[in-house]
Design an enzyme around this catalytic site. Structure first.
Site: not given
Lengths: 573, 160
Positions: A278, A281, A298, A318, A357, A360, A365, A502
């Site tokens: 990251e 990037e 994230c 990102s 999550k 996710e 993907e 989190c």
């Protein structure tokens, strides 16, 4: 300061605050089912009623301002009888299945029935019978257990700015659900789980992954690998009576082995990988005129939020996968290769403070080939359940280290657990990548703490840049609208779906109040202060991973395994 | 979105959330019901989430979320009809049509709506099909009536 009298004893209160706030500070417990710290009172449940001398009837303390000299009785016979009746009425329409309920022992309704001495079903009536909604990969909805307190609706709207659910219908037929009473899976729900955390009963809960994990562990053909997120080690202890913020890292690793996991890896390690990618990037975007401000990626609730509400900002995200998915991809590539195990024989579990999550890891993907990179996600709560199921006593376990090669982390990766941590870690590494030198002071105070929006302007590698840290999607909306309106002093924005990050995620222990969240945050900062390795690029395991497997940040392998793109999402908003 | 809806929204150009109910009423008047698309469109117009609009709309009995059937049945649940047994009539309709109040059968033939007093208490219990009143209904009479309509429909269908 003003003086009031509560149960014949004088107490101090602050001008302008509500009675409930003052009572709480003095340790006088008045029950409530609908109160949400920090939000405007709704006065829906009437459990917090008290008697005030000279005021007729009962008064909801959550919505009543303190006044000089007021005399209050919090547990007068009238107040207590009224509370008991409310509970009895709520129970008249409640399924009597506490023994089978996931919230058995952790239910506000059950606790209050017990405290108020409800010993029989006083009111008989027709029970509601709604279909359960198990359509979402993250959150289950059981309207029969709902007491219509409205906390989930308010959190979703006022804190998260999502408004996926609302009250449907009227009177005794009211239910809480998404528009057109459809499944949560097709709604604008971002799976953050904040509704689950505030739900006083079992009406909202995570979609459990326990069965699949346990059967994988029992399957001798499977190599079962677990990764644990940075915020889990500082909250798991609460489920077992430890103080909020107690770090049970090593004990948790030992528990994972007793439970039968073959390898224990640390998501903070892959958070370090995320930072390498990251930061690189970010620098590339700054140097080549790429799309800015760049947003962190994230937090899967935030990703879905952008995809459905702000698709025009997709390119600002990102391209880095989240640490969970980076670890998942590395386990089924680098680790599989190293161990000589075919990826399909690996069952990859992650323990997360998060319900999103679960969503996710099922995204198309996030698969390498046919199989998902992460096979199952457990929340911190589910982990505590399986530990209890197995009869493990955390206090009797000796701490053990994580496994190699993905078990060694820097404290920068560990900071991912708290709002602002990703940005701090990224700035540390971006500064090094640009200048070849470490920051003089790795701690960036402006980005710490529980404020919903934090900002700082810093010179990094000779360029003055704006950094913002946002937690809670309602706050994210605010920043996005500012950027949309032309604000251009920001280069890099970290967004965490849950307020505080989190440590206050939707998969965390339910008992959390602001004080507990603060203690969890402090614990992560302390780990950072006392850590030997405080930068991701300084983590020897990271250096080795890039040397032996990945090559360079943003290199070919990274591109294939660790990066992705996101798509606009058409949901009923 | 249908041009009619856009025209209505144009009329409510600077409307805020407090205009939601009149807007819903006008769109239902024009479209016959509130579709998913209409709710999403209204949401964008008033900057309100769909869940909220659906929540408000379901609070009132007047709003429908499916288009009316060819035969729109209104069951009076006013006081007089209630006393004379309209609950049983409604029950018979639900069973016979296999739908709940507010819904439309899959073949699009029937839709069912519960209304408060329709001002024909002398005929209680009364139902109205496409505006035509049927007096002194019983569960049996209701079933017969529905089956007669169905037979008619099948006949005309076969004739086509």
């Amino acid at each position: 300061m003003i003086q009031i009298e509560v149960n014949n004893r004088p107490i101090q209160a602050n001008e302008g605050e509500t009675l409930l706030t003052a009572l709480k500070r003095e340790g006088i417990k008045v029950p409530t089912l609908c109160h949400l710290e920090g939000l405007f009172p709704s006065g829906a449940c009437r459990m917090c009623v008290v008697e005030i001398e000279g005021v007729p009837g009962l008064v909801p303390s959550c919505a009543y301002p303190v006044r000089e000299g007021m005399k209050i009785r919090t547990h007068s016979p009238k107040a207590v009888r009224s509370r008991k009746t409310i509970i009895e009425l709520l129970l008249a329409n409640h399924p009597d299945d506490c023994l089978y309920c996931v919230r058995n022992g952790e239910c506000d309704l059950q606790d209050l029935a017990q405290e108020l001495g409800v010993r029989q079903r006083r009111f008989q009536g027709a029970r509601s019978s709604h279909k359960m909604d198990i359509s979402s990969p993250a959150i289950e909805r059981d309207p029969d257990k709902c007491i219509l307190c409205g906390k989930c609706v308010r959190v979703c709207e006022e804190v998260q700015g999502v408004s996926a659910i609302d009250f449907i219908g009227r009177g005794s037929r009211t239910v809480v659900g998404p528009a057109f009473d459809e499944g949560m899976n097709v709604s604008s729900c971002v799976n953050c789980g904040q509704c689950v955390v505030v739900c006083p009963t079992g009406a909202l809960r995570e979609q459990s992954g326990l069965k699949r994990v346990i059967s994988a562990i029992q399957n001798p053909k499977k190599l079962v690998v677990v990764q644990h997120a940075p915020a889990v080690s500082v909250t798991l202890g609460e489920e077992f009576g430890l103080k909020p913020g107690a770090d049970v890292m090593g004990i948790m690793a030992a528990a994972f082995r007793r439970l039968g996991f073959d390898r224990v890896f640390d998501t903070s390690f892959s958070a370090d990988v995320t930072i390498m990618e990251e930061a690189a990037e970010f620098i590339r975007r700054v140097q080549t005129g790429g799309r800015l401000p760049m947003f962190t990626s994230c937090s899967p609730g935030w990703i879905k939020f952008v995809e459905q509400f702000y698709p025009e900002f997709r390119e600002n995200l990102s391209t880095c996968k989240s640490p969970q998915q980076m670890m998942g991809a590395l386990i089924k590539s680098a680790f599989a290769e190293r161990e000589g195990v075919p990826p399909e024989d690996i069952f990859s579990v992650s323990v997360m403070p998060c319900t999103a999550k679960k969503f996710e890891c099922e995204r198309p993907e996030m698969t390498g080939g046919d199989a998902p990179d992460v096979d199952a996600v457990l929340t911190t709560r589910e982990l505590s359940r399986v530990i209890r199921m197995r009869g493990l006593d955390l206090k009797a376990l000796e701490p053990e280290p994580n496994d190699s090669p993905f078990g060694e982390r820097s404290s920068a990766g560990k900071l991912f657990g708290v709002s602002g941590g990703v940005m701090e870690a990224a700035i540390r590494t971006a500064h090094f990548m640009l200048t070849g030198k470490e920051l003089d002071r790795p701690k960036i105070q402006e980005l710490r703490g529980l404020d919903g929006i934090k900002q700082v302007h810093l010179e990094v590698g000779g360029i003055r840049m704006g950094f913002a840290v946002v937690s809670g999607l309602g706050n994210a909306r605010r920043i996005l609208e500012e950027v949309k309106a032309g604000r251009n002093d920001l280069h890099f924005i970290e967004v965490m779906t849950c307020p505080g990050g989190c440590i206050a995620g939707g998969g965390q222990p339910l008992s959390a109040n602001l004080a507990a969240v603060r203690a969890r945050m402090k614990a992560l900062y302390e780990i950072d202060e006392t850590s030997r390795v405080r930068t991701s690029h300084g983590n020897p395991s990271i250096v080795r991973l890039y040397g032996e497997f990945l090559g360079e940040p943003l290199g070919e392998k990274s591109h294939r395994l660790l990066h992705t793109r996101y798509h606009a999402r058409d949901v009923l908003q | 979105m249908s041009p009619a809806v856009e025209t209505i929204l144009e009329k409510y150009r600077n409307a805020k959330r407090d205009q939601l109910i009149p807007l819903l009423q006008e769109i239902q008047e024009s479209e016959g019901y509130l579709s998913r698309e209409a709710v999403a469109r209204i949401g964008r117009h008033l900057r309100l989430p769909a869940s909220k609009i659906y929540g408000v709309a379901t609070f009132y009995n007047q709003f429908r979320f499916q288009s009316n059937g060819k035969h729109h049945i209104q069951v009076c649940r006013g006081t007089a009809c209630h006393v004379k047994g309209s609950a049983k009539v409604l029950d018979a309709l639900k069973r016979e049509l296999k739908i709940d109040a507010g819904a439309t059968t899959r073949d699009g033939l029937f839709s069912l709506e519960v209304v408060a007093c329709i001002g024909a208490c002398g005929l209680a219990p009364v139902i109205s099909i496409n505006g035509e009143f049927h007096a002194n209904m019983t569960p049996d009479a209701t079933r017969k009536l529905l089956r007669a309509i169905r037979r008619e429909e099948e006949k005309s269908h076969a004739a086509d």
